[in-house]
Design an enzyme around this catalytic site. Structure first.
Site, PDB file in Angstrom:
ATOM      1  N   GLU A  85       0.816  -1.222   0.000  1.00  0.00           N
ATOM      2  CA  GLU A  85       0.000   0.000   0.000  1.00  0.00           C
ATOM      3  C   GLU A  85       0.846   1.268   0.000  1.00  0.00           C
ATOM      4  OE1 GLU A  85      -2.947  -0.320   3.137  1.00  0.00           O
ATOM      5  OE2 GLU A  85      -4.203  -1.426   1.732  1.00  0.00           O
ATOM      6  N   GLU A  91      -6.656  -7.779  -1.146  1.00  0.00           N
ATOM      7  CA  GLU A  91      -7.319  -7.785   0.165  1.00  0.00           C
ATOM      8  C   GLU A  91      -8.796  -7.465   0.007  1.00  0.00           C
ATOM      9  OE1 GLU A  91      -5.434  -5.428   3.237  1.00  0.00           O
ATOM     10  OE2 GLU A  91      -3.447  -6.170   2.664  1.00  0.00           O
TER      11      GLU A  91
HETATM   12  C1  GAL Z   1      -4.773  -2.797   4.733  1.00  0.00           C
HETATM   13  C2  GAL Z   1      -3.370  -3.319   4.977  1.00  0.00           C
HETATM   14  C3  GAL Z   1      -3.444  -4.566   5.856  1.00  0.00           C
HETATM   15  C4  GAL Z   1      -4.304  -4.309   7.062  1.00  0.00           C
HETATM   16  C5  GAL Z   1      -5.657  -3.810   6.626  1.00  0.00           C
HETATM   17  C6  GAL Z   1      -6.577  -3.470   7.761  1.00  0.00           C
HETATM   18  O1  GAL Z   1      -4.793  -1.552   4.187  1.00  0.00           O
HETATM   19  O2  GAL Z   1      -2.729  -3.636   3.771  1.00  0.00           O
HETATM   20  O3  GAL Z   1      -2.152  -4.961   6.221  1.00  0.00           O
HETATM   21  O4  GAL Z   1      -3.668  -3.376   7.862  1.00  0.00           O
HETATM   22  O5  GAL Z   1      -5.516  -2.641   5.900  1.00  0.00           O
HETATM   23  O6  GAL Z   1      -6.824  -4.591   8.509  1.00  0.00           O
END
Ligand code: GAL
Length: 838
Positions: free
Chosen positions: A180, A249
């Protein structure tokens, strides 16, 4: 078979015999493994958030849930606690984790970071990195790049040595570098581009034979694939037309912040989000998290992230299946896989079916698959597609793998719902003893340091402990008027984080804490002073180092603002530049009181209701036998306030039973989800139960140690088991919408719908009672079902006959099963609520 791979990878033409593995590569449609395009369904399971004894079971559940890939970050700070000193043991055994995935037929995506965010201490960075001279994190900075490259190379070499990359015959098909970065790019300054280019080149040159990705980094240079993270990713297109559309994600829920309620994401919305992504050509999606697990020890970051990292994931913190989330997604995966040949046969054809309704159709090579969507948030809509009528519930997608039959609709949940409960484990905690952590310890020797002024906490503790003592004294003239206008002097402390307990002359005057968003806070309270020397002792606590944002090298913790004593004869006294004595950690920590080896270093006193409760800075110990059975275990810490807890020397984690402050309203699955939309547990402790892995127990005399900072009642701590007690299932009778369409429909309406309810209890349990059953028009949620105007009176009796005493059973929602039609021409459903025990 000869496969021509057009892509940016090591091999241009590869001969794939069965025994020889190709490099993994990609085109605009998908990743290509052994010459084959694939729709890949992935789920995040972080190895240090469970333990090796749980991994196999988690993988089996992931595989059965329809996953192809296990995704994990690599957590630098647990592997390299000091420069060049590595730890890959126990739950840090990443090689064993990857091999476990392979053994269960799963691929692996190794997201190496090394910045991972992940609500993990310091975002995954080792704390020693902050003290490397000249360092600047995540930018074009030589000391940082050298350290990062050293770690990444170490991991890649380890994986290669174990032959874990797919071209070597292993399961790793993909890797990620950085995380990110684009999200905060501007804050990294002008060197950001050079850094990202360097990171990509450095990674690619390691020749792993599998692609690299960067999440949320739209400038990811070729051949690195940029991927999407988010609640929805159907708007996302990769930065080059020849890269596949990947969602690294897909948030299944959200992390929990202490002091706030628990986030829940309705599975109907999650399934809708996934179907939206796939219908637009997405070929890889990863559930973050599929199993969230536990922030054991001091691994949670934030600060103030709960020890539970449950995440409302399809597999819960304890490794148990969460229904209906798991089951509904499993059905979704089946439906998507049925579409796979069609999805690769052509690009999508878009057809508008209405104002808020559309279809994506994939047709070619004799295949046809269609996705029909309705974006209305309140109303179901009838649409016409290929001369047939379909009814689309609000905020949903129907999947038609043959362009005719609906095998799945994202809003129609037919799998069972289960209610998990904590029940007594049958094992009691006995022989409670306590030991007092002496506030006057600063005078009792031990390692201390004296300096003029206030010092930054982590530079002294190096994060080896949460605790740093700050102590100073102030002389008060015997003739000083201690009360001014009836008011006592006020002690004010400004801290950069994360919390403080305040003692004056041995008495506790309270505590104050920052929050995750703002770690700074101020403590202010009237205190009693005496003529002569007054001792001010501050126990400053860190609660997990921040895991997000730029310039990690500049993050400060501890009492760094002013410390003021106000209301004395000659006004305010600023103690900030006084002489302060510092001591790292607790006496009990130095003596390893938490471990079976250190336990006998001190004299423990017996705990009774009189002396045992509500005292600050107390160590406690007790013993317990492992409860019978296999159910996961937890400690109920409701009677305690804040501290840490260990079992047989293993850290269960930090605990804090602060109440969840927020609004828990009705949760509608329709409309865009965002964290905070569907809160649960308002007014309860954010986290009451703390997971105790069974594998850490011996049959008898397990040692429990608690360090309580504020004051609680240890005699009310309980060991509980987690189990399904209530299961609910619902389904409609056959052809659920047929009545609605009888008059208008010219074409045939088909719905391949499961018309049975399936009830299944947990391991070793059976159905002991049917609490509710109605075939007719019942309504309500699991635990509060009610009869409607139509009800087959024999519902409960028939279901009891079929199900009582069984571990699982199936019942058909049909007039024939109930030997009656309780209301002809009305669409009927069957709702069942059963009790499991055993
Ligand atoms: C994303 C990040 C993850 C985690 C998630 C929130 O943006 O890549 O590592 O922090 O947010 O749970």
């Amino acid at each position: 078979m000869v496969v021509i791979i057009k892509l940016l990878s090591l091999c241009i033409i590869v001969t794939c015999l069965q025994v020889i593995h190709c490099s993994v590569t990609y085109d605009h449609k998908s990743l290509i493994i052994n010459g084959q395009r694939k729709i890949l369904i992935s789920g995040s399971i972080h190895y240090p958030r469970s333990n090796p004894e749980m991994w196999g079971d988690l993988m089996i559940k992931a595989k059965t849930g329809g996953l192809d890939v296990i995704d994990t970050y690599v957590f630098w700070n647990v592997h390299e606690p000091s420069p060049g000193i590595y730890d890959f043991s126990g739950r840090y055994d990443i090689v064993r984790f990857v091999k476990t995935a392979a053994r269960h037929g799963l691929y692996v995506n190794l997201r190496m970071g090394p910045y991972v965010c992940a609500e993990w201490n310091y975002g995954g960075f080792p704390v020693w990195l902050k003290y490397v001279p000249g360092i600047s994190f995540r930018t074009d900075n030589e000391p940082f790049k050298a350290a990062m490259q050293g770690f990444i190379r170490k991991i890649v070499e380890m994986m290669k040595a174990e032959k874990l990359y797919e071209p070597q015959g292993g399961p790793i098909i993909l890797s990620q570098i950085e995380n990110e970065y684009g999200f905060k790019r501007k804050s990294f300054g002008p060197a950001e581009k050079a850094y990202i280019n360097w990171a990509a080149k450095m990674a690619v040159e390691l020749n792993t034979g599998v692609p690299w990705s960067m999440s949320k980094e739209e400038t990811a240079p070729d051949p690195v694939i940029n991927t999407c993270n988010g609640v929805y990713c159907d708007y996302f297109t990769p930065n080059k037309p020849y890269k596949p559309t990947m969602w690294s994600e897909a948030w299944t829920g959200w992390f929990t912040e202490l002091g706030l309620p628990i986030d829940q994401r309705p599975v109907r919305d999650l399934a809708f989000a996934v179907a939206r992504f796939v219908q637009k050509g997405g070929s890889f999606f990863n559930y973050y998290m599929y199993h969230g697990g536990t922030n054991f020890g001091r691994t949670g970051g934030g600060p103030f992230i709960s020890t539970s990292y449950d995440y409302d994931a399809p597999i819960d913190e304890y490794g148990l299946i969460r229904e209906p989330k798991y089951g509904h997604l499993t059905e979704l995966h089946r439906a998507i896989k049925l579409c796979e040949p069609a999805l690769f046969s052509s690009d999508a054809k878009y057809i508008s079916l209405g104002k808020m309704q559309n279809a994506y159709v994939y047709e070619g090579n004799g295949y046809c698959a269609a996705f029909l969507s309705n974006f209305e948030t309140n109303i179901a809509v009838r649409v016409m597609f290929n001369n047939r009528h379909y009814k689309l519930p609000p905020w949903s997608i129907s999947i038609l793998p043959d362009c005719k039959n609906v095998v799945f609709n994202t809003a129609e949940v037919v799998t069972q719902t289960s209610r998990m409960q904590m029940v007594p484990s049958g094992s009691s905690l006995s022989s409670w003893k306590s030991y007092h952590e002496d506030v006057s310890m600063l005078t009792n020797g031990g390692q201390s340091l004296t300096a003029v002024g206030l010092l930054e906490q982590i530079s002294i503790t190096r994060d080896a402990t949460d605790y740093l003592w700050y102590s100073t004294s102030i002389e008060i003239n015997p003739w000083e008027r201690i009360l001014h206008g009836g008011r006592r002097p006020t002690l004010t402390i400004h801290s950069k984080g994360h919390g403080v307990h305040v003692f004056v002359n041995g008495k506790r005057y309270g505590s104050a804490y920052g929050t995750r968003q703002d770690t700074k806070f101020t403590f202010s309270a009237p205190v009693d002073l005496q003529g002569g020397t007054n001792k001010i002792v501050l126990l400053s606590m860190s609660a997990g180092l921040p895991n997000i944002g730029p310039q990690f090298e500049l993050r400060d913790t501890g009492i760094l603002g002013h410390v003021l004593l106000d209301g004395l004869d000659h006004g305010a006294v600023d103690l900030s530049m006084s002489t302060w004595t510092y001591k790292v950690g607790l006496n009990g920590e130095t003596m390893n009181l938490h471990s079976p080896n250190g336990i006998s270093s001190v004299e423990w006193s017996r705990v009774s209701l009189v002396n045992g409760v509500r005292q600050p800075l107390k160590w406690y110990k007790a013993y317990f036998d492992a409860p019978q059975g296999n159910e996961p275990l937890a400690l109920d810490m409701k009677s305690m306030v804040r501290g840490q807890v260990w079992v047989n020397g293993q850290s269960i984690g930090r605990y804090w039973t602060i109440n969840a402050n927020g609004t828990c309203g009705v949760c509608r699955y329709t409309g865009a989800f965002r964290p905070g939309k569907c809160y649960a547990g308002c007014g309860e402790p954010t986290q009451r139960w703390y997971h105790v892995p069974r594998s850490w127990l011996k049959p008898t005399r397990n040692l429990l140690v608690v360090f309580e900072e504020v004051g609680g009642n240890v005699l009310s701590i309980n060991l509980v088991k987690r189990t399904h007690t209530l299961i609910c299932a619902s389904t409609f009778e056959h052809h659920p919408m047929i009545d609605n369409f009888q008059t208008e429909s010219t074409g045939e309406m088909t719905m391949l719908h499961d018309t049975k309810v399936h009830l299944r209890c947990g391991l070793g349990q059976s159905i002991s009672a049917i609490k509710f059953a109605s075939f007719g028009t019942p309504f309500g949620g699991c635990g509060s079902f009610q009869h409607g105007t139509c009800h087959a009176p024999n519902s409960a009796e028939l279901i009891e006959k079929t199900c009582l005493g069984k571990e699982s059973c199936e019942v058909m929602a049909s007039n024939s099963y109930f030997a009656t039609d309780p209301c002809p021409n009305v669409l009927k459903r069957l709702l069942v609520e059963a009790v499991c025990s055993g």
